[in-house]
Design an enzyme around this catalytic site. Structure first.
Site, short mmCIF file in Angstrom:
data_model
loop_
_atom_site.label_atom_id
_atom_site.label_comp_id
_atom_site.label_asym_id
_atom_site.label_seq_id
_atom_site.Cartn_x
_atom_site.Cartn_y
_atom_site.Cartn_z
N TYR B 67 0.82 -1.22 0.00
CA TYR B 67 0.00 0.00 0.00
C TYR B 67 0.85 1.26 0.00
CZ TYR B 67 -3.18 3.61 1.70
OH TYR B 67 -3.88 4.77 1.84
N ASP B 92 0.50 6.92 10.43
CA ASP B 92 1.42 5.86 10.85
C ASP B 92 2.85 6.12 10.37
OD1 ASP B 92 1.41 4.95 8.08
OD2 ASP B 92 -0.52 4.03 8.52
N ASP B 143 -6.45 19.41 10.45
CA ASP B 143 -7.40 18.92 9.47
C ASP B 143 -6.88 19.23 8.06
OD1 ASP B 143 -9.53 18.71 7.66
OD2 ASP B 143 -11.01 19.14 9.21
N ASP B 161 -3.70 9.79 2.16
CA ASP B 161 -3.67 8.45 2.76
C ASP B 161 -4.67 8.44 3.90
OD1 ASP B 161 -3.10 6.02 3.91
OD2 ASP B 161 -1.29 6.74 4.92
N SER B 163 -8.32 6.92 5.96
CA SER B 163 -9.11 5.73 6.23
C SER B 163 -10.33 5.76 5.31
CB SER B 163 -9.53 5.71 7.71
OG SER B 163 -9.99 6.98 8.10
N ASP B 164 -11.18 4.76 5.41
CA ASP B 164 -12.36 4.69 4.55
C ASP B 164 -13.33 5.84 4.87
OD1 ASP B 164 -11.65 2.40 3.04
OD2 ASP B 164 -12.17 1.13 4.73
N TYR B 229 -6.70 -6.22 3.42
CA TYR B 229 -7.82 -5.31 3.18
C TYR B 229 -8.99 -6.11 2.60
CZ TYR B 229 -4.88 -1.13 3.84
OH TYR B 229 -4.06 -0.14 4.35
#
Lengths: 287, 287
Positions: B67, B92, B143, B161, B163-164, B229
């Site tokens: 990824y 991360d 943000d 990058d 999250s969903d 995933y």
């Protein structure tokens, strides 16, 4: 694991410890223990019909076309004239369905060891078992390994659609098997076998490739995306009797009209080429 | 679901009903509720360390490189001179780790909304958080959407990058966001966003592509294999301010020595090309 609990079926296997895929079952359509294996067919909430052998998902209605099309068209389209094709395994009928579509294929012989799988598929998985209706097909119930011993220089392409190398399919991952296939091929013959994934079974991929390489002049590994298989993909070992075959360049290129006429949902000539492209961590390790 | 039971963690989500992936946990390394989301880090039997946000797997040590490398190098290698790069999300550190490797990148700005994710990664996921050590990087906590409002013609490449699109990332999948990114790009700028998969989220892929297309002169969809995933893969929407960009032809081609020097485990120039090849069932439907 490997059980149905609160309407969820969980798949797990020593081949991929510490991880499991589960799906919600709406109906158990079939369950029996055949001479060779445990057979289950489920209807599910989000995957359509699912065939499970010895606790391992074989195919789901949602994504089976990717597997069936790729294991069939990768070898068929590498061959200049794949007139006579042998399918070993493939008891659900999906590979026969795809092979029969190829315009150059005239005759298909299939050897499936477990007639119960054929029966169950005809009853519950007609979208795959439709493959058995082809006028090109002659279907035998028997051991593919034994069948090959009695056939010499007969086939242009041999496709081995087996379960994983636990249970009845173990012999189909051994070098002897590749040697038998070699003898059953006509000149310029090509074989294609299910062969595990680079994420979960790199050792299996390597050993199957090595066995194939010991018998065939050219070999390669390709893979496709199948979400409901462990690691979300499945790979194929392809071997040719000819040297210097460019497996990644299909001999027969399909037009958009061809794709439509054959109802190809996954395979196309660009996908063929891309299927042989390996990530860096295995590129220099395999083949 | 989404819980730890008998040392097995199960992931499920309304985005992919009726199916779930589970893994065996050997140790719960961290668990907290931040201002934005629930954060968990596990050590596992077969996937290494795993970061979970709001019950959804973000990355596992086993396959995160696929990824991180692909979301970074696909856009970077499409750009002739990606000197200044913005990363939105990526708490991360894995994307920063990859972007910093690119020889032409001089300056990286990163905006992550949740400083707790950064802290937790630095403590438990050093193989990714090493990205924060790059001298090229300036890290802001805030943000990304708001950050972009105050930046004009500043970046060559923007990588999102996220999250969903449930929870804090929802705004990063809307057309407004693509419009803001467009204004923050220098001429010839390129964006790349996580955008769901063709197997589970075709509607999300289509809408994200459409939003991108409404703002950018060229767009494409690419994907890579990430076994942990849902559906075993993840896709990216890529947009360029330039017309007639050949996304699938990298401007900078890496040699084997380059790959080694950058420790590229997944990405290579052939993988780049193959990432844009779509199965027939979506080929004529997307873009």
């Amino acid at each position: 694991m490997n059980k149905l609990q609160n309407n969820w079926f969980s798949e797990s296997c020593d081949m991929w410890p510490g991880a499991t895929f589960s799906f919600e079952v709406t109906e158990v359509l079939h369950e029996e223990k055949s001479q060779f294996q445990n057979i289950q067919v489920f209807d599910t909430k989000s995957l359509g019909k699912v065939l499970v052998l010895d606790g391992i998902i074989q195919c789901t209605q949602k994504d089976e076309f990717s597997y069936q099309e790729m294991i069939s068209f990768l070898p068929l389209c590498c061959h200049k004239n794949p007139e006579k094709v042998l399918i070993v395994g493939g008891g659900d009928g999906g590979v026969a369905r795809e092979v029969a579509k190829h315009p150059k294929v005239k005759e298909i012989v299939q050897v499936e060891i477990d007639e119960k799988v054929i029966e169950v598929s005809k009853k519950h998985l007609p979208f795959m078992a439709v493959g058995f209706d082809s006028h090109k097909l002659t279907l035998h119930v028997g051991d593919g390994f034994e069948f090959l011993k009695n056939h010499r220089e007969e086939f242009d392409v041999i496709i081995t659609d087996s379960s994983d190398p636990v249970g009845p399919a173990v012999s189909l991952f051994e070098e002897n098997y590749f040697s038998l296939m070699k003898k059953a091929l006509k000149p310029h013959g090509i074989v294609c076998s299910q062969a595990g994934t680079i994420w979960n079974d790199l050792e299996l991929v390597s050993s199957t490739l090595r066995y194939c390489k010991n018998q065939f002049a050219s070999v390669a590994y390709a893979y496709t995306s199948v979400p409901t298989y462990p690691s979300g993909q499945i790979g194929f070992v392809i071997g040719s009797l000819d040297k210097d075959v460019n497996f990644d360049t299909p001999d027969l290129v399909f037009s958009r009209d061809d794709e439509k006429a054959m109802n190809l949902r996954y395979y196309n000539s660009d996908v063929h080429k891309a299927a042989f492209v390996l990530p860096t961590y295995v590129k220099y390790q395999l083949v």
